[in-house]
Design a protein around this motif. Structure first.
Motif, short mmCIF file in Angstrom:
data_model
loop_
_atom_site.label_atom_id
_atom_site.label_comp_id
_atom_site.label_asym_id
_atom_site.label_seq_id
_atom_site.Cartn_x
_atom_site.Cartn_y
_atom_site.Cartn_z
N LEU A 71 -19.05 -37.82 -2.96
CA LEU A 71 -17.63 -38.29 -2.91
C LEU A 71 -17.32 -38.87 -1.49
N TYR B 250 -2.11 -34.74 -0.86
CA TYR B 250 -3.64 -34.51 -1.25
C TYR B 250 -3.96 -33.13 -1.50
N GLY C 85 -5.53 -31.45 -4.98
CA GLY C 85 -6.79 -30.74 -4.94
C GLY C 85 -6.24 -29.04 -5.56
N TYR D 96 -6.38 -30.12 -9.13
CA TYR D 96 -7.51 -30.39 -9.87
C TYR D 96 -8.47 -29.07 -10.19
N CYS E 14 -6.34 -39.68 -8.74
CA CYS E 14 -5.81 -39.23 -7.36
C CYS E 14 -6.77 -39.34 -6.24
N VAL E 15 -8.00 -39.03 -6.73
CA VAL E 15 -9.18 -39.23 -5.55
C VAL E 15 -9.49 -40.52 -5.32
N SER E 16 -9.59 -41.34 -6.27
CA SER E 16 -10.01 -42.68 -5.95
C SER E 16 -8.89 -43.55 -5.22
N THR F 27 -10.07 -35.52 2.72
CA THR F 27 -10.87 -34.52 1.78
C THR F 27 -10.69 -32.96 2.48
N TYR G 132 -7.80 -31.74 0.66
CA TYR G 132 -8.20 -31.56 -0.92
C TYR G 132 -8.99 -30.41 -1.05
#
Length: 403
Positions: A116, A216, A220, A223, A312-314, A336, A339
């Motif tokens: 990732l 973010y 997280g 997700y 959301c991540v991309s 991250t 996240y």
């Protein structure tokens, strides 16, 4: 033709990296959670703790990626993570001790940052340096592919009545095979500079960065609750026993084209607006099973969640990479961390709520509420962005008038 072939190999390496470090080292646990609860004595809270240790490891991996400036070290670390993903999966079969499992899941979590964060940074830098569009949609489609591949493998093994230990071994063997192209074709940092394109950083302001980090975090939280417990949620619903694997497969099917689709949407309406829509749809997908747990609603929930979580991540990591193209993984790592912080808190809290109330409804409602807080934060970012654009426009007009 040669350039396109090289680009295809780079993307394929990234997808394979995600299958190994995310699909096997991370997502496979969600599939095996109900099986291990039935056969290995794992409780709901124990399952939550194992998920949390996995995300704690992921956080450590992100910290390493964010603090490491030498791209050669990152490249070699990615290769180490491929190996450890295989080893930690195979080692799950040797014991049923919670502490040992927690250590293995912690190491597997560290490995997840390889696909990732590190692989994303290496690929994005290679794309920018070789005059390709700086988008990670194809790479992140690997997250959806990893869900599909692991789901099909687990479901296939269930049809021949294998136990949870044999499941882990089968996943480890698959990871070992898929790791080969990820090992061979992940672009070395030296290859990124062949075109001689200078990467110019364009950092955002402090206020923008802080709000983006909080937004973010919210993504997280949303997700991790659904991705960790969706199989168990479906298996626990009346009349849906045996459908958990199908739900997870649908998440993967929706996630595979999602990153590419959201890249296109972002080109048209902008990254922040695309994120805003994705957050709202994700919140709806999360809360649906708490409102109605019939099969059609569960299917819709899985499709909405799968189609948005990877977006959301991309989108956010692509934005991070565009802010700092000279070393994308550094700022990606910082993002991250936010996240990942949510991923440490949410599984344990959700597991205890499930044990206390006898179902996951409260946990899902809380998760959806946190994502909607993220929507409010994104609206604030849009306001900041609009203000900056207006100031830039006024400055341009003043410069023209002065001439």
């Amino acid at each position: 033709m040669l350039t396109q072939l090289t680009k295809s190999r780079v993307y394929f390496a990234g997808i394979c990296s995600l299958i190994v470090t995310v699909g096997v080292a991370r997502f496979s646990y969600s599939l095996l959670l109900p099986i291990m609860q039935d056969s290995a004595g794992l409780t709901e809270s124990g399952g939550g703790w194992l998920a949390t240790t996995n995300f704690m490891g992921y956080m450590l991996g992100v910290l390493l990626a964010a603090s490491m400036h030498n791209l050669n070290y990152k490249y070699n670390l990615h290769r180490l993570y491929l190996i450890l993903s295989v080893i930690t999966s195979a080692a799950m079969v040797v014991t049923s001790d919670m502490v040992t499992w927690a250590v293995l899941r912690f190491i597997a979590g560290i490995c997840a940052s390889g696909g990732l964060i590190i692989a994303s940074g290496l690929i994005l830098k290679w794309l920018v340096s070789n005059n390709h569009r700086a988008e990670l949609g194809i790479h992140f489609s690997g997250a959806g592919v990893s869900i599909i591949v692991t789901s099909l493998l687990v479901e296939g093994m269930l049809t021949i009545s294998v136990d949870w230990q044999q499941q882990w071994l089968a996943l480890a063997v698959m990871a070992a095979v898929v790791a080969i192209p990820a090992w061979l074709w992940m672009p070395h940092p030296s290859a990124a500079g062949q075109a001689g394109v200078a990467a110019k950083d364009n950092p955002p302001g402090k206020a923008f960065t802080s709000i983006m980090l909080l937004a973010y975090f919210c993504a997280g939280y949303g997700y991790v609750v659904s991705s960790t417990f969706i199989v168990d949620i479906v298996e626990g619903a009346e009349g849906l026993q045996g459908q958990g694997g199908l739900a997870f497969l649908l998440v993967g099917l929706a996630a595979t084209p999602a990153a590419l689709l959201w890249d296109r949407i972002a080109r048209i309406i902008g990254y922040l607006r695309a994120l805003l829509v994705a957050y709202i749809l994700q919140a709806i997908g999360i809360i649906l099973p708490a409102i109605n747990d019939t099969l059609p609603v569960v299917i819709l929930s899985a499709l909405l969640f799968g189609g948005t979580f990877i977006a959301c991540v991309s989108l956010i990591l692509t934005m991070a990479g565009k802010f700092y193209p000279s070393n994308p993984a550094k700022f990606m790592g910082t993002m991250t961390l936010a996240y990942g912080a949510a991923q440490i808190i949410a599984p344990v809290l959700t597991g205890y709520l499930a044990e206390a109330f006898g179902n996951y409804d409260i946990g899902l409602c809380l998760s959806a509420a946190v994502v909607m807080i993220g929507v409010v934060l994104l609206l604030k970012l849009l306001s900041i962005e609009k203000s900056l654009l207006e100031k830039k426009s006024l400055w341009t007009e003043a410069s023209v008038s002065a001439r």
